[in-house]
Structures are given as C-alpha cells and as structure tokens.
Design an enzyme around this catalytic site. Structure first.
Site, PDB file in Angstrom:
ATOM      1  N   HIS A   6       0.775  -1.303   0.157  1.00 27.77           N
ATOM      2  CA  HIS A   6      -0.059   0.205   0.051  1.00 27.77           C
ATOM      3  C   HIS A   6       0.832   1.215   0.107  1.00 27.77           C
ATOM      4  CE1 HIS A   6      -3.467   2.664   1.348  1.00 27.77           C
ATOM      5  NE2 HIS A   6      -2.364   3.269   1.788  1.00 27.77           N
ATOM      6  N   GLU A   7       1.807   1.203   0.843  1.00 24.07           N
ATOM      7  CA  GLU A   7       2.789   2.586   0.869  1.00 24.07           C
ATOM      8  C   GLU A   7       3.656   2.733  -0.428  1.00 24.07           C
ATOM      9  OE1 GLU A   7       2.502   4.369   3.182  1.00 24.07           O
ATOM     10  OE2 GLU A   7       1.031   3.201   4.564  1.00 24.07           O
TER      11      GLU A   7
ATOM     12  N   ASP B 255      -4.619   1.140  -2.309  1.00 26.70           N
ATOM     13  CA  ASP B 255      -5.168  -0.167  -1.868  1.00 26.70           C
ATOM     14  C   ASP B 255      -5.032  -0.957  -3.228  1.00 26.70           C
ATOM     15  OD1 ASP B 255      -5.289   0.243   0.872  1.00 26.70           O
ATOM     16  OD2 ASP B 255      -7.574   0.940   0.849  1.00 26.70           O
TER      17      ASP B 255
ATOM     18  N   HIS C  64       1.631   4.353  -2.792  1.00 24.75           N
ATOM     19  CA  HIS C  64       1.355   5.953  -2.777  1.00 24.75           C
ATOM     20  C   HIS C  64       2.796   6.379  -3.677  1.00 24.75           C
ATOM     21  CE1 HIS C  64      -1.774   6.665   0.000  1.00 24.75           C
ATOM     22  NE2 HIS C  64      -1.165   5.892   0.898  1.00 24.75           N
TER      23      HIS C  64
END
Ligand SMILES: [Zn+2]
Length: 386
Positions: free
Chosen positions: A245-246, A327, A249
């Site tokens: 998820h990170e 996500d 980003h």
C-alpha cells in the site's frame, strides 16, 4: 451507550472490544470539545481586551526593528500557545491514551519531546518568518511572488531531508533485520520495482502501542517506514500488504501530487496575505494603533480560517481517493485479502470508530473508513478475478 454491535461491524469487533471502543471515542470527543472550547475562549478574550495590540505596543517600547519586533511578537504568542496546550496534551497522553492501554511514553520522554518540538518549530518558523520579513522589506509590490518562491523552496528542502534531519530527533530508524520478514519483503520489493534499501523500521513503540506505516520523501530520499508495533502485531503477509500500500503511494506519484497542491495553496495564500498587510482597520480590530506586518499576518490567519477549512475539504477528498488507489496497487499484487486482514487488526487494536457519520467522513477524514476500504478492495478483487 449500548454495547450492541451494529450489523456491519459484526465479525470485526466483539462485544467487549466494541464497548471499549465506544468508551474511547466518547472520552476523546469530550476531550475535543473541552480543549477546543477552551482555546476558542482564550482567543475570544484576547480579542475582546485588545491584547494583541497591547503586546505590539509593549514590544515597541523595546524595539521597532523590522525583524526583531515581529519575531518577538510571534515568538511570545507561539510559546504562550504551547504552554496553554501543554496540560491538554498531557491529559490526552497520560489520562486517555494511558487508560486504554495505548500509552508507552514516560513523563521524562514527554518533557523532552515538548522542548525538542518547541525548539524545532522555533528554528524552522523563525527562519521562514525572517525570510518573509526580509522579502517584504525589500521587494514591495511583488512581495507575494518572491515570498512564495522562497518559502516553497525552503519547505521542499525540509521535506527532502525530513527523514534524515527531523525524524532522528524523536525516533530511531533501522534497516530491516535478516529473517523471514526481510526475505518476504525482498521478493515483493523486487516484483514491485522498489529498492529494499529504502525500507526502514521505526521504534514507534517508544510512545504508543498503535501500529502505523508511512511513505515519505522523494527522489533519492524516498523511504517507507514501518513501525515496530506493526511488525509485532501483524503476520508476514499482512505486513507485505501494508508495505505494498505504501509503495503504491510512491508508484502513483501521490507525494509529488500533494507537493504541487501545497505549493499552489501557498501561492494563493501569499497573494491574499499581501492584500491584508499594513491594513489599518485590521490592526485596529486587534487592538493595535499602528498598522504592521505582524498584526496584518495575525488578522489574516484569524480571518482566512474558513478558506483553510475549504482547502482542507479538498485535500481530504484527494487524500481519500489516493488511499483507494494505493489499496488497489496492493490488490494487483494479490495482496487484497492480506490487506483487509491487516487493516482490520490495525483498526480494532486502535479502537477506531468504524461507522462514523458520512458527513463527518466527508469533512474531516483523510482516510476512508475501514468498511469503505474493505468494500472497495473486494470490488477490485472481483474485477481482477474476471
Ligand atoms: Zn495510505
């Protein structure tokens, strides 16, 4: 409050945890009302008695230097504000967080943190304010443009070195240890095209048991930071999902996007500020007799609160959209189910409010709720399986 679990939360919270969650949310919202009400009352009293103007006049008895006077003026207001906030911060950490078993901080650490933060804000704020004051003194009409350029450059510099200059003042960051987790992360990082060197573990457990992870920096200084609490609470695949998820980003360029937004916002803010400076009625409204840069800046800050609120709505909206995107990135690597189970564990452990009113989410939340994220992840999963 009834310990009855709403239907949509069944299977996430059990009765006992749900009762605790309700009590925690209640304690926090009461605290928010009291502390918010108190700050509001203080500002109101200061305005009623014209104390901002009184401070300006008193300081003018000592200096009228174009740098010293505003620096002293804001310095006193800043330190005063921090002292007023201190008992509230203390109560939040040692009464509320502690009662629910989240707090790990000690009185000693709390005091050190307070002074370090005070000093750091004074240095960074002092440099920025001095730069803006010098620009104001020497540029005239195009003040806002120059101030915008210089302050944007300075904030880019600070965010570039954030992990190396600022984080180490408060926390230790270490590279991932050898072992099962590192191997799992290594194979994922390779697939995702992200350098393992940029992944760090941070000792979040020094202050709180709550788990977290974040992405920060850009270019060569980018890094994903996983809290040690996250590693302790989650299974290997769940940690990889959070990491995915990170990295999402980063891959979706969210850092650059938020940088551009904040630079644009700064430009608009400086332009509007330039219209407020040296404005006599505004200085008088604050109890001052002489129009000045600092009274103008202060009046501006008080008056543009609705504008910042509106800008906050937009940034929250974009941030929620980005969360879904990150996500989706994790889901594309087959980590959808692991991500859902990680998010559930993190939210339940933190006693998060999982069914806030949709308007509250729209107004205040930078992240979608767990249920919203779960629904979206399952939808993406179905789509991927087609
Ligand atoms: Zn995120």
């Amino acid at each position: 409050m009834s310990p009855h679990i709403p239907q949509e939360l069944e299977g996430i919270y059990n009765a006992e945890e749900y009762a605790r969650q309700q009590a925690y949310q209640r304690a926090n919202s009461r605290f928010g009302i009291v502390s918010g009400g108190f700050s509001f009352a203080i500002v109101l009293l200061i305005l009623m008695f014209g104390l901002f103007g009184w401070l300006d006049e008193t300081l003018r008895g000592y200096t009228v230097h174009f740098l010293l006077l505003p620096l002293l003026f804001f310095g006193i207001l800043f330190v005063g504000g921090q002292i007023v906030d201190l008992p509230f911060d203390w109560y939040s950490v040692f009464k509320i967080e502690d009662r629910f078993g989240f707090n790990k901080s000690t009185y000693r650490l709390f005091v050190f943190d307070f002074f370090k933060q005070l000093l750091l804000s004074a240095i960074i704020g002092g440099i920025m304010l001095s730069a803006v004051l010098c620009i104001y003194q020497y540029t005239g009409k195009w003040f806002w443009l120059w101030a915008w350029l210089v302050v944007s450059g300075f904030s880019l510099l600070v965010s570039f070195f954030y992990s190396e200059w600022i984080v180490p003042l408060f926390n230790k960051q270490t590279p991932l240890e050898e072992g099962e987790l590192r191997t799992a992360i290594e194979s994922f990082a390779q697939k995702a095209g992200f350098d393992l060197k940029n992944i760090y573990v941070m000792d979040g457990s020094k202050r709180s048991t709550k788990a977290n992870a974040y992405f920060t920096g850009f270019g060569k200084k980018k890094r994903v930071v996983l809290f040690d609490t996250l590693i302790k609470d989650l299974e290997t695949e769940e940690i990889v999902a959070v990491l995915a998820h990170e990295i999402g980003h980063y891959k979706k360029k969210h850092v650059y996007q938020s940088m551009i937004i904040s630079i644009l916002t700064m430009g608009v803010t400086f332009y509007i500020l330039s219209l407020f400076l040296n404005n006599l009625p505004l200085s008088e409204a604050l109890g001052g007799k002489i129009p000045s840069f600092h009274l103008g800046l202060l009046g501006f800050t008080l008056l543009v609160a609705p504008l910042s609120e509106a800008l906050g709505l937009i940034t929250n909206y974009i941030s929620r959209k980005n969360e879904y995107e990150a996500d989706r990135f994790a889901v594309q690597f087959g980590l959808g189910d692991a991500l859902v189970s990680a998010l559930k564990k993190i939210s339940v452990k933190a006693l998060s409010n999982l069914n806030p009113h949709p308007l509250v989410v729209f107004w205040y939340f930078s992240h979608p709720t767990l249920l919203q994220r779960m629904n979206r992840i399952y939808k993406t999963l179905c789509f991927c399986n087609l």
